[in-house]
Design an enzyme around this catalytic site. Structure first.
Site, PDB file in Angstrom:
ATOM      1  N   ASP A 190       0.819  -1.103   0.009  1.00 47.25           N
ATOM      2  CA  ASP A 190      -0.010   0.003  -0.001  1.00 47.25           C
ATOM      3  C   ASP A 190       0.850   1.304  -0.192  1.00 47.25           C
ATOM      4  O   ASP A 190       2.103   1.233   0.049  1.00 47.25           O
ATOM      5  CB  ASP A 190      -0.962  -0.201   1.112  1.00 47.25           C
TER       6      ASP A 190
HETATM    7  C1  BGC Z   1      -5.085   3.321   0.119  1.00 48.50           C
HETATM    8  C2  BGC Z   1      -5.160   2.277  -0.970  1.00 48.50           C
HETATM    9  C3  BGC Z   1      -5.151   2.844  -2.307  1.00 48.50           C
HETATM   10  C4  BGC Z   1      -3.937   3.607  -2.234  1.00 48.50           C
HETATM   11  C5  BGC Z   1      -3.618   4.076  -3.709  1.00 48.50           C
HETATM   12  C6  BGC Z   1      -3.815   4.169  -0.160  1.00 48.50           C
HETATM   13  O1  BGC Z   1      -3.486   5.151   1.014  1.00 48.50           O
HETATM   14  O2  BGC Z   1      -4.974   2.648   1.500  1.00 48.50           O
HETATM   15  O3  BGC Z   1      -6.543   1.837  -0.740  1.00 48.50           O
HETATM   16  O4  BGC Z   1      -5.491   2.022  -3.255  1.00 48.50           O
HETATM   17  O5  BGC Z   1      -3.549   4.254  -1.521  1.00 48.50           O
HETATM   18  O6  BGC Z   1      -4.207   5.389  -4.139  1.00 48.50           O
END
Ligand code: BGC
Length: 707
Positions: free
Chosen positions: A262
């Protein structure tokens, strides 16, 4: 394209680059400025930026083409970038938020929504979506429940599968389909106290029994990528967790697709206190078989040194790079690096009538009627007032709808005025904003529609809350309307179950809409006037108070279950009932559905036999409507304590006015299995119950034995 040969031609830096994901501006921004900004912050130089393997987020087909073009010009081997983005509940045609999708209990419709999201998003050159979010969610304080399918493992699996099938359709190589990245592995929804990014501390048994089903079903449906979660599991951050990533995903589930971190979660293992520094984080990431690092550069800055000094085997790097190259190949990017990006097609496809029709159908089925004291549907002759912050609001999209535009959405008052006489529509947020003239009009009206709730920015990532009630000002408005002896219906907009106990006595009707997306107002207006018969059912329990949280229907019995309310020395509260205000599976209809005569074909079955179950369901009303018939089981004796009920199957069925149907289910051993302490799915002999009904708290029951 032979990716094994390609791999052989890559320098170690080029290999590592494939594992780095950056935002688009790195490649087309003013590089001089960027070098002193984010690039410098990541410790990269310009050449390293142009080694990256994929991009996070993109605005349009033109932007995608510019980024890919500028990248390929500098790339030695012309290995295209993959474009990944958060297409969560639609691209420009915005569908209900995932929590509302789950309320539809209609996976076929949700699959269509995912399919349309893919078709639209692909026109911007997006290849991968970071969806579905299959994190089981039992705590409404957590802002991300809005992105989830709620508290039930079975429902979570059903919708995770539907989304993947919709996105990937007939193959990720084809134009119009997206590769799906299921997230966040694993158990992110179990953050303590509902606070985002917080500690997760659950047993392996609990993980396997409840939390894994969504990810598992998404992978069985063919999801090509997995995103790790921000939390720890058994003390180790998911992003470097060998048990989760290697043992479970790679070995047990034989997942050979791409694992992506993530956002920045690899270097965050330093803050977790499990990595010493970025060098250590990079080592732990690769050892756990994490492939792509999102938005940080621990790999880029450290893997070469780690490998050259003999701390990591280059084989691990090669395996990770091959997985990324294979995804590029499977997506067809070596043949067409600009795959899908087509602004002319975008104009034709995006927000087309066909797409809006599906958005409307899903919005209709996703809203949940929570209360109706002989108020709804409204008669077109009734004079209505619309007040509350959503009275004229057209932003009904909810979080994670980056590409949606509120200008494409009809405000609620306009939609209502197509069906009835609106005396006044005013987005008041407090009583003080109502003038004398407004009050005169309210007095003249027949019904007041209270369009209120949370702002879209109050749910989603980093949006945890401890107070789940309407604001004091909103409550004051509601009570004032009641004091005028006016009948009212509360139309709720929110991204999580709210605490509504103080409000329910003051209103005659409540429609829970969550955030229904582009066609929200049309669906709500149709429902208010009876052109749509509500059929949504809650995918998450609505607590009476925040103090009850977590409150979920599939809880264990405990050693001291309460027989009576507030019983002492039983598992109860002194000051509240155990039951939520509105339970899982609950939702009213304008039809009245009666359940009778549950019957099993056998009283005893062996472990391999199938049980046939039937029940009579009658629509005792003049309204045609759909009902979700829910089948739960209870396993009374097993080697580990089992929930008091668990949803195992459901059927959403259309009934004509006064129609009666005998509904059949087949219960197989798969429905009866549970996970024991050895983490094996098994069935024990003994007593079971089958319970069927239209809500988890109102069920007809029969028992049988497995012999
Ligand atoms: C979130 C994810 C997301 C990613 C990309 C993160 O902060 O937890 O769910 O896909 O950002 O935007």
């Amino acid at each position: 394209m032979n990716i094994n040969n390609l791999l052989k031609k890559l320098t170690i830096e080029e290999k590592i680059g494939q594992l780095m994901q950056l935002a688009p501006f790195f490649f087309i921004g003013d590089l001089k400025k960027e070098v002193y900004g984010p690039i410098e912050a990541l410790g990269l130089d310009e050449d390293e930026v142009f080694l990256a393997g994929s991009v996070l987020g993109i605005g349009s087909a033109d932007e995608m083409k510019r980024v890919q073009n500028s990248y390929l010009k500098r790339s030695r081997h012309k290995i295209p970038l993959i474009f990944m983005a958060d297409i969560i509940h639609g691209y420009k045609t915005i569908f209900p938020v995932p929590l509302a999708m789950a309320a539809s209990f209609n996976p076929e419709l949700v699959k269509k929504a995912a399919r349309i999201s893919a078709i639209e998003a692909q026109t911007a050159g997006i290849h991968v979506t970071f969806s579905p979010m299959s994190d089981l969610s039992r705590d409404p304080r957590w802002g991300r429940v809005v992105e989830s399918f709620g508290e039930d493992p079975y429902l979570n699996g059903v919708f995770s599968k539907a989304m993947v099938e919709g996105y990937q359709h007939d193959g990720i190589d084809k134009i119009g389909n997206l590769a799906s990245c299921v997230k966040h592995f694993a158990a992110y929804g179990a953050s303590e106290a509902g606070r985002d990014y917080n500690t997760v501390d659950i047993s392996r048994l609990n993980l396997h029994q409840y939390y894994l089903s969504g990810y598992k079903k998404a992978l069985e449906a063919g999801a090509q990528l997995v995103m790790t979660s921000f939390n720890i599991f058994e003390g180790v951050p998911a992003t470097t967790n060998q048990y989760l990533l290697k043992e479970l995903l790679r070995e047990k589930w034989e997942f050979n697709g791409v694992i992506i971190s993530d956002y920045d979660s690899l270097p965050q293992t330093i803050a977790h206190g499990t990595s010493e520094d970025e060098l250590d984080a990079a080592k732990k990431g690769l050892l756990a078989s994490l492939d792509i690092e999102m938005a940080s550069a621990s790999y880029m800055n450290n893997l070469k040194k780690l490998i050259e000094e003999g701390h990591l085997d280059i084989k691990l790097l090669d395996e990770a790079v091959l997985r990324v190259l294979k995804l590029k190949k499977d997506l067809g990017l070596f043949n067409d690096p600009y795959k899908g990006a087509d602004s002319r097609l975008e104009e034709i496809l995006v927000l087309s009538k066909e797409h809006l029709d599906v958005a409307l159908s899903l919005a209709r089925e996703s809203l949940v009627l929570l209360k109706n004291d002989n108020l709804l549907p409204l008669d077109k002759k009734e004079k209505v007032i619309i007040i509350g912050s959503y009275a004229k609001e057209n932003n009904t999209m909810g979080p994670w709808s980056w590409h949606g535009k509120k200008e494409d959405i009809m405000p609620l008052d306009k939609a209502i005025s197509m069906y009835g006489e609106v005396l006044l529509s005013k987005p008041v947020k407090s009583l003080a904003e109502l003038t004398k003239d407004d009050i005169t009009l309210i007095k003249k009206s027949d019904v007041v529609i209270l369009a209120m709730g949370e702002e879209s920015s109050e749910s989603g990532e980093a949006k945890s809350k401890t107070n789940l009630r309407l604001s004091l000002d909103e409550k004051e408005i509601i009570k004032y309307i009641k004091s005028l002896k006016k009948r009212s219906v509360l139309v709720l907009y929110n991204g999580r179950p709210l605490v509504l106990s103080e409000i329910t006595p003051y209103v005659d009707g409540i429609i829970e809409t969550f955030f229904l997306g582009t066609m929200s107002s049309e669906a709500i207006a149709e429902t208010l006037y009876g052109h749509n018969n509500p059929s949504g059912k809650l995918p998450m329990s609505f607590p009476r108070s925040e103090g009850q949280i977590p409150v979920y229907y599939n809880h264990l019995n405990t050693g001291r279950p309460a027989k009576n309310k507030n019983e002492l020395y039983a598992s109860t509260y002194l000051d509240s009932s155990n039951e939520p205000l509105y339970p899982f599976g609950f939702g009213l209809s304008y039809s009245e559905f009666i359940y009778e005569k549950i019957a099993l074909d056998k009283k005893e079955i062996t472990k391999d036999e199938t049980l046939k179950v039937k029940i009579d369901v009658t629509n005792k009303s003049k309204f045609a409507g759909k009902e979700t018939i829910q089948l739960y089981i209870r396993d009374y004796k097993a080697s580990v304590s089992r929930p008091v009920k668990e949803l195992k199957q459901f059927k959403k069925i259309y009934f004509k006015p006064f129609e009666k149907k005998t509904v059949l289910f087949e219960v197989t051993k798969e429905d009866l299995k549970y996970i024991n302490t050895n983490l094996k799915r098994t069935i024990d002999k003994g007593l079971f119950a089958i319970m069927i009904g239209g809500s988890s708290d109102k069920l007809l029951k029969e028992t049988f034995e497995v012999i």
